[in-house]
Design an enzyme around this catalytic site. Structure first.
Site, PDB file in Angstrom:
ATOM      1  N   HIS A 173      19.135  -3.684  -2.243  1.00  0.00           N
ATOM      2  CA  HIS A 173      18.878  -4.955  -1.559  1.00  0.00           C
ATOM      3  C   HIS A 173      18.588  -6.000  -2.625  1.00  0.00           C
ATOM      4  CE1 HIS A 173      17.701  -7.721   1.508  1.00  0.00           C
ATOM      5  NE2 HIS A 173      16.454  -7.784   1.116  1.00  0.00           N
TER       6      HIS A 173
ATOM      7  N   ARG B 171      23.429 -10.176   8.643  1.00  0.00           N
ATOM      8  CA  ARG B 171      23.748 -11.494   8.068  1.00  0.00           C
ATOM      9  C   ARG B 171      25.261 -11.630   7.880  1.00  0.00           C
ATOM     10  NH1 ARG B 171      18.647 -11.586   3.906  1.00  0.00           N
ATOM     11  NH2 ARG B 171      17.254 -12.752   5.287  1.00  0.00           N
TER      12      ARG B 171
ATOM     13  N   GLY C  60       1.622  -9.972   8.085  1.00  0.00           N
ATOM     14  CA  GLY C  60       2.158 -11.295   7.745  1.00  0.00           C
ATOM     15  C   GLY C  60       3.343 -11.615   8.635  1.00  0.00           C
TER      16      GLY C  60
ATOM     17  N   ASP D 244      -4.113  -5.205   8.220  1.00  0.00           N
ATOM     18  CA  ASP D 244      -3.982  -6.089   7.055  1.00  0.00           C
ATOM     19  C   ASP D 244      -5.316  -6.109   6.322  1.00  0.00           C
ATOM     20  OD1 ASP D 244      -1.648  -8.495   6.489  1.00  0.00           O
ATOM     21  OD2 ASP D 244      -3.556  -8.690   5.397  1.00  0.00           O
TER      22      ASP D 244
HETATM   23  O1  TXD Z   1      15.154  -6.854   3.759  1.00  0.00           O
HETATM   24  C1  TXD Z   1      14.014  -6.667   3.430  1.00  0.00           C
HETATM   25  N1  TXD Z   1      13.600  -5.461   3.100  1.00  0.00           N
HETATM   26  C2  TXD Z   1      13.049  -7.779   3.406  1.00  0.00           C
HETATM   27  C3  TXD Z   1      11.883  -7.658   2.558  1.00  0.00           C
HETATM   28  C4  TXD Z   1      13.181  -8.895   4.259  1.00  0.00           C
HETATM   29  C5  TXD Z   1      12.168  -9.800   4.375  1.00  0.00           C
HETATM   30  C6  TXD Z   1      10.923  -9.695   3.639  1.00  0.00           C
HETATM   31  N2  TXD Z   1      10.936  -8.695   2.622  1.00  0.00           N
HETATM   32  C7  TXD Z   1       9.680  -8.384   1.936  1.00  0.00           C
HETATM   33  O2  TXD Z   1       8.713  -7.925   2.878  1.00  0.00           O
HETATM   34  C8  TXD Z   1       9.010  -9.546   1.253  1.00  0.00           C
HETATM   35  O3  TXD Z   1       9.609  -9.828   0.003  1.00  0.00           O
HETATM   36  C9  TXD Z   1       7.604  -9.006   1.114  1.00  0.00           C
HETATM   37  O4  TXD Z   1       7.528  -8.125   0.008  1.00  0.00           O
HETATM   38  C10 TXD Z   1       7.391  -8.209   2.410  1.00  0.00           C
HETATM   39  C11 TXD Z   1       6.588  -8.928   3.473  1.00  0.00           C
HETATM   40  O5  TXD Z   1       7.156 -10.173   3.748  1.00  0.00           O
HETATM   41  P1  TXD Z   1       6.383 -11.237   4.688  1.00  0.00           P
HETATM   42  O6  TXD Z   1       7.257 -12.408   4.821  1.00  0.00           O
HETATM   43  O7  TXD Z   1       5.872 -10.568   5.913  1.00  0.00           O
HETATM   44  O8  TXD Z   1       5.134 -11.601   3.748  1.00  0.00           O
HETATM   45  P2  TXD Z   1       3.688 -12.168   4.198  1.00  0.00           P
HETATM   46  O9  TXD Z   1       3.830 -13.048   5.395  1.00  0.00           O
HETATM   47  O10 TXD Z   1       3.066 -12.728   2.976  1.00  0.00           O
HETATM   48  O11 TXD Z   1       2.880 -10.869   4.644  1.00  0.00           O
HETATM   49  C12 TXD Z   1       2.497  -9.887   3.763  1.00  0.00           C
HETATM   50  C13 TXD Z   1       1.159  -9.379   4.245  1.00  0.00           C
HETATM   51  C14 TXD Z   1       0.039 -10.416   4.115  1.00  0.00           C
HETATM   52  O12 TXD Z   1      -0.550 -10.655   5.385  1.00  0.00           O
HETATM   53  C15 TXD Z   1      -0.966  -9.748   3.163  1.00  0.00           C
HETATM   54  O13 TXD Z   1      -2.317 -10.047   3.478  1.00  0.00           O
HETATM   55  C16 TXD Z   1      -0.649  -8.289   3.400  1.00  0.00           C
HETATM   56  O14 TXD Z   1       0.764  -8.237   3.480  1.00  0.00           O
HETATM   57  N3  TXD Z   1      -1.140  -7.383   2.371  1.00  0.00           N
HETATM   58  C17 TXD Z   1      -1.623  -6.170   2.661  1.00  0.00           C
HETATM   59  N4  TXD Z   1      -1.769  -5.542   3.841  1.00  0.00           N
HETATM   60  C18 TXD Z   1      -2.312  -4.307   3.815  1.00  0.00           C
HETATM   61  N5  TXD Z   1      -2.685  -3.671   2.671  1.00  0.00           N
HETATM   62  C19 TXD Z   1      -2.551  -4.275   1.474  1.00  0.00           C
HETATM   63  N6  TXD Z   1      -2.914  -3.640   0.343  1.00  0.00           N
HETATM   64  C20 TXD Z   1      -2.000  -5.587   1.435  1.00  0.00           C
HETATM   65  N7  TXD Z   1      -1.725  -6.456   0.449  1.00  0.00           N
HETATM   66  C21 TXD Z   1      -1.200  -7.557   1.033  1.00  0.00           C
END
Ligand code: TXD
Length: 305
Positions: free
Chosen positions: A174, A150, A9, A32
Site C-alpha cells: 500500500h 478507488r 480517530g 483510544d
Molecule cells: O489503506 C489504509 N490502510 C489506510 C491507512 C487508509 C486510511 C488511513 N490509514 C492509516 O490509518 C493512517 O495513516 C493512520 O496510520 C491510521 C489511522 O488513521 P486515522 O485517519 O483514523 O487517524 P486519526 O484520526 O489520527 O486516529 C488515530 C487514533 C487517534 O485517535 C489516536 O489517539 C489513537 O489513534 N491512538 C491510539 N489508540 C490506542 N492506542 C494507542 N497506543 C494509540 N496511539 C494513538
C-alpha cells in the site's frame, strides 16, 4: 460477534458507525488513549441505533482489557500522514504504537482475528504478526480493498458506467508502488482495454496510486477515512458471510507468488477464521515485475523495522 476497534480517530469511529449501521456485530468496543473521546463517540453512535433500527451495542473506553473475548480486533491506532509526509515517515512512530497494541491484543484477545489499518500498512501488518505471534491466517492488512475501490471509482467516472459493472484488483504494497492490475480489470465482463486506450488506462492507474495523497492534499489535516472504513467493513462482512469474494489483502507470504517472509497485498478469500486461502492469479510479465518491485520495497521497510 464482538468487534473491538483500537484507535477511535477518523477511520476507527467511521468503521464503528458503519459496523453498527449494518448490524454486523452484537457488540462493538471503541478504544483510544485519549480520555473521554472514545466514550463520547461511542455514545453518539449508540444514539443513532434507533434511527438505523440496529440493536448493536457500542461502548467507548480507555481500558484495553475491555477488548477481551473479541472475535475481531481492528487496529487503526497511530498517526495519519500530513501533507508532504510519506507513509515511510510514519514507520518508526507507528511501529511503537503497534507494538504496544499487539501486547494488549495478545493478553486480552488471544483468540481474535486482527485487521490492521495503520500505515505503513504492510510493514505494520508484519510487525503485528511478529509481536502477537498469532497464526498467519489471523493477521490481515487492509489496503487492497480500498485501492481497488478507488480504481473502480475512477474507471466508473471515466466510462460513465455503474461501479457495480467493474471488477478490479490492486495488489502489492500500500504505497506508491502498488499494482493496479489493468489487464485483470473487467467492465461488464470485458477487459478495460476494450473501452479505453492504454494512455488513459495509465492515467487511471496513476490516480489510483496517488489516491491517498490526493485526499491528504485536499484535507490538509489528516487522511482519507470514509472509504478506508467501508473497506474494513467489506472485509468483516466477507469473514462473516464467506460468499467467496476475492479481496486484495496484505498477508504473510511464505513462497506464494515467489515471496517469502513479507506481508504484501495479494488476492485472498476470507472466512470466519480469517484468511481461508491465497488465490493464485496468472500475472502478465509486466504485472509480476511491478509486484516484485513493490514487494521489495515492503521488504526494505521490514528490514528497517
Ligand atoms: O489503506 C489504509 N490502510 C489506510 C491507512 C487508509 C486510511 C488511513 N490509514 C492509516 O490509518 C493512517 O495513516 C493512520 O496510520 C491510521 C489511522 O488513521 P486515522 O485517519 O483514523 O487517524 P486519526 O484520526 O489520527 O486516529 C488515530 C487514533 C487517534 O485517535 C489516536 O489517539 C489513537 O489513534 N491512538 C491510539 N489508540 C490506542 N492506542 C494507542 N497506543 C494509540 N496511539 C494513538
Amino acid at each position: 460477534m464482538k468487534i473491538s476497534i483500537i484507535g477511535a480517530g477518523n477511520v476507527g469511529a467511521s468503521t464503528a458507525l458503519m459496523l453498527c449501521q449494518k448490524s454486523l456485530a452484537d457488540e462493538v468496543i471503541l478504544v483510544d488513549v485519549v480520555e473521554g473521546m472514545p466514550q463520547g463517540k461511542a455514545l453518539d453512535i449508540l444514539e443513532t441505533m434507533p434511527l438505523y433500527k440496529s440493536d448493536t451495542r457500542i461502548h467507548g473506553t480507555n481500558d484495553f482489557s475491555q477488548i477481551k473475548n473479541s472475535d475481531i480486533v481492528i487496529v487503526t491506532a497511530g498517526l495519519p500522514r500530513k501533507p508532504g509526509m510519506s507513509r515511510d515517515d510514519l514507520l518508526k512512530v507507528n511501529a511503537d504504537i503497534i507494538g504496544k497494541v499487539a501486547e494488549s491484543i495478545k493478553k486480552s484477545a488471544p483468540e481474535s482475528i486482527v485487521i490492521i489499518v495503520t500505515n505503513p500498512l504492510d510493514a505494520m501488518t508484519y510487525h503485528m504478526l511478529k509481536k502477537t505471534g498469532f497464526a498467519k491466517n489471523k493477521i490481515i492488512g487492509m489496503a487492497g480493498v480500498l485501492d481497488s475501490a478507488r480504481f473502480r471509482t475512477f474507471i466508473a467516472e471515466k466510462l460513465k458506467v455503474s461501479v457495480t459493472e467493474i471488477s478490479a484488483l490492486v495488489l502489492g504494497g500500500h504505497g506508491d508502488s502498488m499494482v493496479p492490475l489493468a489487464a485483470h480489470t473487467l467492465v461488464n465482463g470485458k477487459p478495460l482495454s476494450a473501452y479505453i486506450p492504454d494512455e488513459e488506462i495509465a492515467q487511471l492507474v496513476a490516480r489510483t496510486r496517488n489516491g491517498g495523497a490526493e485526499i491528504v492534499n485536499l484535507l490538509k489535516t489528516g487522511s482519507a477515512f470514509y472509504a478506508p472504513a467501508a473497506s474494513v467493513v467489506e472485509m468483516v462482512e466477507e469473514m462473516l458471510k464467506s460468499t467467496g469474494k476475492i479481496l486484495a489483502c496484505s498477508v504473510l507470504l511464505e513462497g506464494e507468488y515467489n515471496y517469502k517472509d513479507v506481508c504484501v497485498g495479494v488476492p485472498v478469500k476470507l472466512h470466519k477464521n480469517g484468511v481461508k486461502s491465497i488465490e493464485k492469479l496468472v500475472l502478465t510479465a509486466e504485472e509480476k515485475a511491478l509486484l516484485d518491485k513493490s514487494a521489495k520495497e515492503v521488504a526494505e521497510q521490514i528490514a528497517k523495522l
